[in-house]
Design an enzyme around this catalytic site. Structure first.
Site, PDB file in Angstrom:
ATOM      1  N   CYS A   1       0.864  -1.179   0.000  1.00 41.64           N
ATOM      2  CA  CYS A   1       0.000   0.000   0.000  1.00 41.64           C
ATOM      3  C   CYS A   1       0.904   1.233   0.000  1.00 41.64           C
ATOM      4  CB  CYS A   1      -0.868  -0.031   1.259  1.00 41.64           C
ATOM      5  SG  CYS A   1      -1.831   1.466   1.516  1.00 41.64           S
TER       6      CYS A   1
ATOM      7  N   CYS B   1      -0.782   3.753  -6.380  1.00 41.39           N
ATOM      8  CA  CYS B   1      -1.710   3.160  -5.413  1.00 41.39           C
ATOM      9  C   CYS B   1      -1.864   1.729  -5.897  1.00 41.39           C
ATOM     10  CB  CYS B   1      -3.058   3.873  -5.453  1.00 41.39           C
ATOM     11  SG  CYS B   1      -4.361   2.983  -4.554  1.00 41.39           S
TER      12      CYS B   1
HETATM   13  N1  DGL Z   1      -4.025   0.531  -1.889  1.00 42.68           N
HETATM   14  C1  DGL Z   1      -3.678   1.682  -1.152  1.00 42.68           C
HETATM   15  C2  DGL Z   1      -2.498   2.430  -1.742  1.00 42.68           C
HETATM   16  O1  DGL Z   1      -1.660   1.831  -2.386  1.00 42.68           O
HETATM   17  C3  DGL Z   1      -4.708   2.587  -0.528  1.00 42.68           C
HETATM   18  C4  DGL Z   1      -6.095   2.656  -0.993  1.00 42.68           C
HETATM   19  C5  DGL Z   1      -6.975   3.313   0.069  1.00 42.68           C
HETATM   20  O2  DGL Z   1      -7.294   2.638   1.045  1.00 42.68           O
HETATM   21  O3  DGL Z   1      -7.292   4.500  -0.078  1.00 42.68           O
HETATM   22  O4  DGL Z   1      -2.323   3.588  -1.535  1.00 42.68           O
END
Ligand code: DGL
Length: 273
Positions: free
Chosen positions: A88, A199
């Site tokens: 993430c 993301c």
């Molecule tokens: N998948 C996450 C990222 O790479 C975050 C998505 C979220 O929860 O807003 O930032």
């Protein structure tokens, strides 16, 4: 030499069944798990979605910096992984330091792939498409200064795209117009020839994003992270046959279309934290 001996000695102490643990707010981290699984097919896998606190991208730095290390501490105690991956960008750009300080195992983070994007860009105009929280991080300023100093770095945060990626993996149809609308501020820049999917949810919408941003090559960190994990575990033993992959949700258990998606990623045991 001494360091090599220590690494080798440490490798002997890793149990073959010790998993690699992936952590995200939702299903985005599957875009990091998939290339890792392809590279290390015998690796036992635990995938954790902090669905009780999803989405991270609209939360404050303080909330994420407090929540993520504490949760990972509990997960490490429960699953005893050999290595943890913060799959993430939001959690990594805010809390990677804190997590590394709190855990004794190696922790691999996911940070925007600005360096390879700058290496690829002919026009010297790159986009960084992440969550609102990620694109405002000093971590991103730092990467842009160090690796893309001669590029114009356009940043755009979208919570909508995260929701659309979750919907897609839950079996819903994602409308092309919704994706196009979510990236409209980047689409107006026809000279942007590379876009960083900053993301982990966004590679799950790669095709839709290709239609919405047809002139921009996409770059994300998934395969680089997989190679890094393979390197960090290269002397370690693996089981002959990997055990069933585990998906852990901190919120409500996933419903059937999502459970089938998880099974396609090898995650067939569902657990709750
Ligand atoms: N998948 C996450 C990222 O790479 C975050 C998505 C979220 O929860 O807003 O930032």
């Amino acid at each position: 030499m001494l360091r090599d001996r220590r690494t080798a000695a440490k490798a002997l102490h890793v149990h073959p069944d010790a998993p690699i643990l992936f952590f995200d707010s939702g299903v985005g981290g599957l875009s990091v798990l998939a290339p890792t699984r392809a590279l290390l097919p015998r690796a036992p896998l635990v995938y954790v979605a902090d669905s009780a606190a999803f989405p991270y991208g609209t939360r404050s730095e303080e909330e994420i910096a407090a929540r993520v290390p504490a949760l990972l501490g509990r997960l490490v105690e429960r699953y005893r992984p050999r290595l943890a991956v913060i799959a993430c960008n939001t959690a990594s750009t805010i809390a990677l330091r804190h997590v590394r300080a709190a855990l004794e195992i190696p922790v691999v983070g996911t940070v925007p792939a600005i360096k390879p994007a700058a290496e690829q860009s002919h026009n010297r105009v790159i986009g960084v498409l992440g969550t609102e929280a990620t694109v405002r991080q000093p971590y991103v300023d730092d990467l842009a200064t160090r690796f893309a100093g001669d590029c114009e770095v356009l940043r755009h945060g979208s919570a909508e795209l995260v929701t659309l990626a979750e919907a897609k993996l839950a079996g819903e149809t994602v409308a092309a117009e919704d994706v196009a609308q979510a990236v409209a501020p980047l689409a107006v820049r026809g000279d942007m020839d590379v876009v960083v999917l900053a993301c982990t949810h966004f590679p799950l919408l790669a095709e839709e994003l290709r239609s919405a941003l047809p002139r921009a090559a996409q770059v994300d960190g998934g395969s680089g992270i997989a190679r890094r994990i393979a390197h960090l575990t290269e002397d370690q033993p693996w089981p002959v046959q990997p055990p069933l992959g585990i998906a852990v949700f901190t919120g409500a258990p996933p419903r059937s279309p999502l459970a089938s998606t998880l099974a396609r990623f090898g995650l067939t045991r569902l657990e709750h934290l």
